[in-house]
Design an enzyme around this catalytic site. Sequence first.
Site, PDB file in Angstrom:
ATOM      1  CE  LYS A 215      -0.285  -0.066   4.840  1.00 63.06           C
ATOM      2  NZ  LYS A 215      -1.161  -0.903   6.209  1.00 63.06           N
TER       3      LYS A 215
ATOM      4  NE  ARG B 289      -7.107   0.184  10.580  1.00 61.77           N
ATOM      5  CZ  ARG B 289      -5.846  -0.007  10.035  1.00 61.77           C
ATOM      6  NH1 ARG B 289      -4.962   1.031  10.156  1.00 61.77           N
ATOM      7  NH2 ARG B 289      -5.308  -1.254   9.610  1.00 61.77           N
TER       8      ARG B 289
ATOM      9  CG  HIS C 237      -4.138  -4.537  11.655  1.00 60.47           C
ATOM     10  ND1 HIS C 237      -3.188  -5.070  11.190  1.00 60.47           N
ATOM     11  CD2 HIS C 237      -3.856  -2.992  11.668  1.00 60.47           C
ATOM     12  CE1 HIS C 237      -2.211  -4.152  11.070  1.00 60.47           C
ATOM     13  NE2 HIS C 237      -2.688  -3.059  11.366  1.00 60.47           N
TER      14      HIS C 237
ATOM     15  NE  ARG D 233      -2.674  -8.285   7.641  1.00 61.51           N
ATOM     16  CZ  ARG D 233      -3.577  -8.393   8.699  1.00 61.51           C
ATOM     17  NH1 ARG D 233      -4.230  -9.663   8.598  1.00 61.51           N
ATOM     18  NH2 ARG D 233      -3.715  -7.852   9.779  1.00 61.51           N
TER      19      ARG D 233
ATOM     20  CE1 TYR E 221      11.617  32.144   2.140  1.00 59.85           C
ATOM     21  CE2 TYR E 221      11.615  29.829   2.002  1.00 59.85           C
ATOM     22  CZ  TYR E 221      11.476  30.968   1.434  1.00 59.85           C
ATOM     23  OH  TYR E 221      10.877  30.691   0.044  1.00 59.85           O
TER      24      TYR E 221
ATOM     25  CB  CYS F  60      13.304  26.078   1.215  1.00 57.19           C
ATOM     26  SG  CYS F  60      14.561  27.129   1.872  1.00 57.19           S
TER      27      CYS F  60
ATOM     28  CG  ASP G 184      10.651  23.691  -3.928  1.00 57.97           C
ATOM     29  OD1 ASP G 184       9.673  22.673  -3.971  1.00 57.97           O
ATOM     30  OD2 ASP G 184      10.413  24.768  -3.984  1.00 57.97           O
TER      31      ASP G 184
HETATM   32  C1  LIG Z   1      -0.475  -1.825   6.627  1.00 62.12           C
HETATM   33  C2  LIG Z   1      -1.040  -3.390   7.075  1.00 62.12           C
HETATM   34  C3  LIG Z   1      -0.318  -4.039   7.303  1.00 62.12           C
HETATM   35  C4  LIG Z   1       1.398  -4.182   7.529  1.00 62.12           C
HETATM   36  O1  LIG Z   1       1.899  -3.664   8.654  1.00 62.12           O
HETATM   37  P1  LIG Z   1       3.473  -3.610   8.921  1.00 62.12           P
HETATM   38  O2  LIG Z   1       3.276  -2.846  10.403  1.00 62.12           O
HETATM   39  O3  LIG Z   1       3.945  -2.622   7.889  1.00 62.12           O
HETATM   40  O4  LIG Z   1       3.967  -5.039   8.638  1.00 62.12           O
HETATM   41  C5  LIG Z   1      -0.723  -5.424   7.823  1.00 62.12           C
HETATM   42  N1  LIG Z   1      -2.113  -5.435   8.063  1.00 62.12           N
HETATM   43  C6  LIG Z   1      -2.857  -4.666   7.657  1.00 62.12           C
HETATM   44  C7  LIG Z   1      -4.454  -4.713   7.978  1.00 62.12           C
HETATM   45  C8  LIG Z   1      -2.422  -3.237   7.346  1.00 62.12           C
HETATM   46  O5  LIG Z   1      -3.060  -1.938   7.141  1.00 62.12           O
END
Ligand SMILES: *Cc1c(COP(=O)(O)O)cnc(C)c1O
Length: 468
Positions: free
Chosen positions: A127, A225, A254, A310, A354, A401, A403
């Site tokens: 992602k 969440r 999660h 994951r 700046y 800054c 850029d």
């Molecule tokens: C982003 C995400 C992950 C990955 O988490 P990490 O801490 O980067 O390994 C796993 N599961 C879900 C649902 C996420 O949103």
Amino acid sequence: MAQDLPNGFTGFSQRRPNGFVSASAAMGTPRYVGAQPPANGPAGSRGAYEAATAAFSSGAEGAFQYARDHARPDGEPAQFDPDKLRLIPDIDRRWAWTEIDLNAIRHNTSAVKQRIDNGVRLMAVVKADGYGHGAVRCAKTALNSGADYLGVATVNEAIELREALVNAPILILSQPPETAIPLLLAYKVMPSVYTSEFAIQYAEAADAFGVRAPYHLAVNTGMNRIGVRHDEVVEFMGQVSFHRALDLVGTFTHFATADSAETLDFQIQVKRFIEAITALRTAGVNPGIVHAANSAAAIRYPDVQFDMVRLGIGMYGLHPSGVTRPMIDLRPVMSVHARITDVRTVPMSEGVSYGMNYRSPGSVKICTVPVGYADGLRRGLSGRTDVILKGQRCHQVGNICMDQCMFEVDLRVYGSRRRLDPLIGDEVLLVGREGDSVITLDDMANTLGTINYELAVGFALRMPRVYV
Ligand SMILES: *Cc1c(COP(=O)(O)O)cnc(C)c1O
């Protein structure tokens, strides 16, 4: 060699980086086609370049004035070769880029794969454009190193992978709006599901197209969440499972605290998740691929691997927190590079940038690099980060800054420091390692009171990426 002139002007001397071509060399031989170019441009479509410059040849107001003001004395317009223009790489258009070490992705993916049991699947989470590392290249590399599944956050992220011919199963780690359902079906992308309204619309759309509606059920075990409450999963399945098109491919939760030293909240989530899975099975529902572990849990807790882990941050060589650091050898994938665009001596007590809250001590050269907070170099790092020039750390000075930013090269020699002679074109590292000097995203995150995830994603805002 730069000459130090009294006014701080250091001359035009610069080192030519490897592969540097002058812009004029890339322009090709100018061709002159007479005062009135054909309305559709030169023979043969020139695509984007032609479209972008069409106004100049069509005599559009403003553009026409520009063309007249900048005409050669003979009044004939120059013709640029769009193919040659395209050959000027991004890093020669602007001296700032990130380097992505795909070997490090391979190393990190294999290192995690080795920690998980045989038969447990590995989802590569790509992602946010692969946490700023480039989703397509990282996904392909991870899939070639043992990953089986891909995780993204949005429908468009999934479509980008499919359009790059990635065939692996893709799960969107949230429930998209119902209006996106045709895209899910067309691109064969699975949503996470937790409302019956979405489930039923998804199923009906799939029916209408004559396909199945595969999905993963999101379970809320305490992070609060997204997801169906852990003690309501059986009821939820009862509301939707009458629909024949729906296909429960997986069930997941999660963790909110898998990376923290305190483990009580984590254990509560694990217990609730196991109870939810057991309840589904008891009710005759096959939960499919059961998964819960993010990077931190995959590294720390072998007993929550279930059927898949994951892997996000760890794949990019970053630790989810200090807790995992002694447990696994990860290699950082991203480094941030720039070339010096300006070098000057600044008289003692003159300000830089700046606000002028940095004042020159007189014994330094001030160098500029074209990286700013619009490139992810957060302004909060002003005066609190370093750059590495020829293996030596130099302090970033003055406010960062949008850029550009400046750093100082100390001209006094002390300790083991060599005297540096910075020149325009010299390469510096803002994140990475050279010799014994290393600057990490963790250093920056600690300084800012944030996490490395946020820094990595930020450095993808505008800088081009080079894969090595
Ligand atoms: C982003 C995400 C992950 C990955 O988490 P990490 O801490 O980067 O390994 C796993 N599961 C879900 C649902 C996420 O949103």
